[in-house]
Structures are given as C-alpha cells and as structure tokens.
Design an enzyme around this catalytic site. Structure first.
Site, PDB file in Angstrom:
ATOM      1  N   ILE A  16       0.856  -1.205   0.000  1.00 39.26           N
ATOM      2  CA  ILE A  16       0.000   0.000   0.000  1.00 39.26           C
ATOM      3  C   ILE A  16       0.884   1.245   0.000  1.00 39.26           C
ATOM      4  CG2 ILE A  16      -1.646   1.397   1.340  1.00 39.26           C
ATOM      5  CD1 ILE A  16      -2.996  -1.186   2.215  1.00 39.26           C
ATOM      6  N   ASP A  42       9.312   1.023   9.446  1.00 42.85           N
ATOM      7  CA  ASP A  42       8.955  -0.384   9.295  1.00 42.85           C
ATOM      8  C   ASP A  42       9.764  -1.203  10.291  1.00 42.85           C
ATOM      9  OD1 ASP A  42       7.817  -2.804   8.235  1.00 42.85           O
ATOM     10  OD2 ASP A  42       7.475  -1.724   6.355  1.00 42.85           O
ATOM     11  N   ARG A  92      -4.029 -10.624   8.888  1.00 47.21           N
ATOM     12  CA  ARG A  92      -4.646 -11.887   9.307  1.00 47.21           C
ATOM     13  C   ARG A  92      -4.030 -13.039   8.519  1.00 47.21           C
ATOM     14  NH1 ARG A  92     -11.020 -12.326  10.390  1.00 47.21           N
ATOM     15  NH2 ARG A  92     -11.073 -14.345  11.416  1.00 47.21           N
ATOM     16  N   ARG A  98      -9.985 -14.016  14.809  1.00 51.84           N
ATOM     17  CA  ARG A  98     -10.032 -12.545  14.873  1.00 51.84           C
ATOM     18  C   ARG A  98      -9.489 -12.041  16.215  1.00 51.84           C
ATOM     19  NH1 ARG A  98     -12.199  -8.747  11.541  1.00 51.84           N
ATOM     20  NH2 ARG A  98     -12.849  -6.798  12.496  1.00 51.84           N
ATOM     21  N   ASP A 159     -14.106   2.169   1.060  1.00 51.66           N
ATOM     22  CA  ASP A 159     -15.469   1.640   0.959  1.00 51.66           C
ATOM     23  C   ASP A 159     -16.394   2.685   0.334  1.00 51.66           C
ATOM     24  OD1 ASP A 159     -14.631  -0.687   2.555  1.00 51.66           O
ATOM     25  OD2 ASP A 159     -14.526   0.774   4.169  1.00 51.66           O
ATOM     26  N   HIS A 187     -15.043  -0.893   9.319  1.00 50.10           N
ATOM     27  CA  HIS A 187     -14.418  -1.267   8.049  1.00 50.10           C
ATOM     28  C   HIS A 187     -14.260  -2.789   8.054  1.00 50.10           C
ATOM     29  CE1 HIS A 187     -11.938  -1.383   4.528  1.00 50.10           C
ATOM     30  NE2 HIS A 187     -10.938  -1.937   5.196  1.00 50.10           N
TER      31      HIS A 187
END
Length: 333
Positions: A16, A42, A92, A98, A159, A187
């Site tokens: 991204i 990072d 994930r 979750r 979205d 989201h």
C-alpha cells in the site's frame, strides 16, 4: 516557500505504501507547493527494502520532497510529525482467529499511540489504515491521551469510493457525478453502504440515487454485499490485497482533512462516536458522514434514518462494541 511538514507512513516497505508514497511526495495530498519531509517506519527485517524505496523516491526527483528518513525506531519516526498515516499492522494469517489478530494489533497500536503521545506535535492528524482499522484507531487514541480524540480517524474512504463507483457504473455516469453516499460503522463485512441520502447528477439534474437507479432490490441486496465483500474479491482475483485503490483512498481522506470537503457534500470517515445524533454507542471509532472545515471534522447530524438502515447501523455498531471490549481487555493486561 512554506516550512516543510513532517509526514510519517508506517508499514512503509509494504505494497500500500509503495502505491501511496509517490502521490504524497509529488503534492497530491498536502498541496503542490507544500515541502515535505517523509519519514518511513517499518520493522527491522524490512529496512533493506526500505532503502530501495528511498532510492526510488530520490530518483523521482520531486521538487517538494526535501528529505526521506527510513527508520525502525519510534523515537525517530514520531518526532515532531504533522501527519501520521498508520498503514502497518499485523495481517490476518490463514487459520487465525479474529481475537488473535486483535491481540497482536493492540500491542502495535498501543506502542504507536504512546509514541504519538511522547514525540509528535499535539496538532498531529492521524489516520489509521491497518486492520481492524476502527479498533486499532481507538487503541492508538487511548494510548495517546495528550492528543485530542478528534485528531484520530480511520480509513473507510475506500469503501466510500467503492460505493460511489458502483452507483456511477449502474447509472452510466462518471464517479464525480455521485455524491453523499455513506459508509456507516466498521471497516469490515458488517459495514453499511447507504445511498438513501446520495445524489446522482443525470444530464445536469440532481436526482436521488434511489430514483436514478430505479432498482430497490439491487440497492438493498447486491449493491451492499458487493461493497462489503469487495476487498475479499480483489484478494481472490489478484492474490494480493487492494493497494492502488487503498492508496488513492488514503490520499482522498488526508487531502479532505487538510483542505476541507466541498460545500454541500459529505464523505465517510471513521471518527469518535461521542455526541452523535444517531444513537451509536459513544466510546467507538465508527464511520459516519462528515464535513470538514479548517482541519476539523463534524458529523452530519439529523439525517432521517429508516428501519432498514437502523438495523444495519446497529449491527455494525454491535460488532465494534465486541471488538472494542476484547481489545480493551488485552490493553489492560
């Protein structure tokens, strides 16, 4: 020329960020005449990759990019920053619950919130992209008590853009002819894309989206599930998650914070739910329609909500309450 602003991007070696950094560095977000110092954070194993990203940014020869600072240290990354785009999070993995995902991310965003609290300017604008974005944003904010809650938001603009685009394609118009769609809530796949207040410009005349589309079954069925499941559909097709569209949405979100929304238009953004007129529980980061002026967002209050919308808005709020309670358990451990 103006003083440079310091902009932090985390997860800066990821895909991204790779789509995002060029747009920031060439002035698409903070303005064409606003000099920028980019700080790229990072984890240590990604530093060699980050060096390659720095070389590429240098090789773009962009006039407003004054400096690029790669680092794996929060005290360097968060120092005196004006804007933070928190992309990095624990993704994930297959077979991961979750709950495990939340636990890993609570640790990351607790650390980053504390670093914001200690090193960043108190005026810093923070957008959380890393998933689960709403709850990660809440944890970061709670871990940075000296920074106003209003300075934190999470990304639901992707979205929002997806919903706009679906309506535009259905009506045979370009996406800039659609305005005021709303993403309510989380989201996640429980989010509610709502076009009851949206307008479509058809040959110069503003028409209610429901009138323009004339297909209530589609609007209440496939349209909603398409937007909710779009991320998964992209992963299935590309074997990678949305990067280009996510980067574009981050730019839209941050540019609107910086320069404000157009008169009579609102956009979707995950923000603190305190004092909202929609009976959404207070201590959540929930996506609402907002208008922005002078770098300050305000929830668009008082929109009429029908029973169909109410049920969807409550369902996504319930998921967020559950996520929040699980995350706060981990935070207190």
């Amino acid at each position: 020329m103006a003083e440079p602003i310091r902009v932090l991007v985390t997860g800066a070696a990821g895909q991204i960020a790779y789509s995002l950094l060029y747009s920031i560095a060439k002035g698409d977000v903070f303005g064409k005449d606003q000099p920028i110092i980019l700080i790229l954070l990072d984890i240590p194993p990604m530093l060699p990759v980050l060096d390659g990203v720095v070389m590429e940014l240098q090789d773009c020869a962009l006039p407003i990019l004054k400096e690029v600072i790669p680092t794996d240290k929060v005290e360097v990354a968060f120092k005196d920053i004006d804007a933070a785009i928190l992309v990095g999070s624990m993704p994930r993995k297959e077979g991961m619950e979750r709950k495990d995902l939340l636990k890993a991310n609570v640790a990351i965003f607790k650390t980053q919130g504390a670093a914001l609290d200690k090193y960043a300017k108190k005026t810093v604008k923070v957008v959380v992209v890393g998933n689960p974005a709403n709850t990660n944003c809440l944890i970061a904010s709670k871990s940075a008590p000296s920074i106003p809650k209003e300075n934190f938001s999470c990304l639901t603009r992707l979205d929002h853009n997806r919903a706009c685009s679906q309506v535009a394609m259905r009506c045979g118009v370009s996406s800039d002819q659609v305005k005021n769609v709303i993403i309510w809530g989380n989201h996640s796949s429980t989010q509610y894309p709502d076009v009851h207040h949206a307008k479509v410009n058809l040959q110069g005349a503003e028409t209610e989206a429901y009138q323009a589309i004339k297909d209530d079954a589609w609007l209440r069925g496939d349209f909603i599930s398409t937007v909710q499941q779009r991320g998964a559909a992209v992963i299935k097709a590309r074997k990678l998650s949305s990067a280009m569209s996510a980067a574009k949405a981050i730019c839209d979100h941050m540019r609107d914070i910086w320069f404000g929304t157009k008169e009579g238009e609102f956009v979707s953004m995950g923000v603190y739910a305190s004092g909202n007129s929609y009976n959404i529980p207070e201590d959540l980061i929930y996506s609402f329609p907002v208008q922005i002026k002078n770098k300050t967002w305000k929830v668009v209050d008082g929109l009429p909500i029908n029973d169909f919308s109410r049920a969807k808005m409550d369902a996504t709020a319930a998921e967020l309450v559950e996520e929040r309670d699980t995350a706060l358990d981990f935070l207190s451990q």
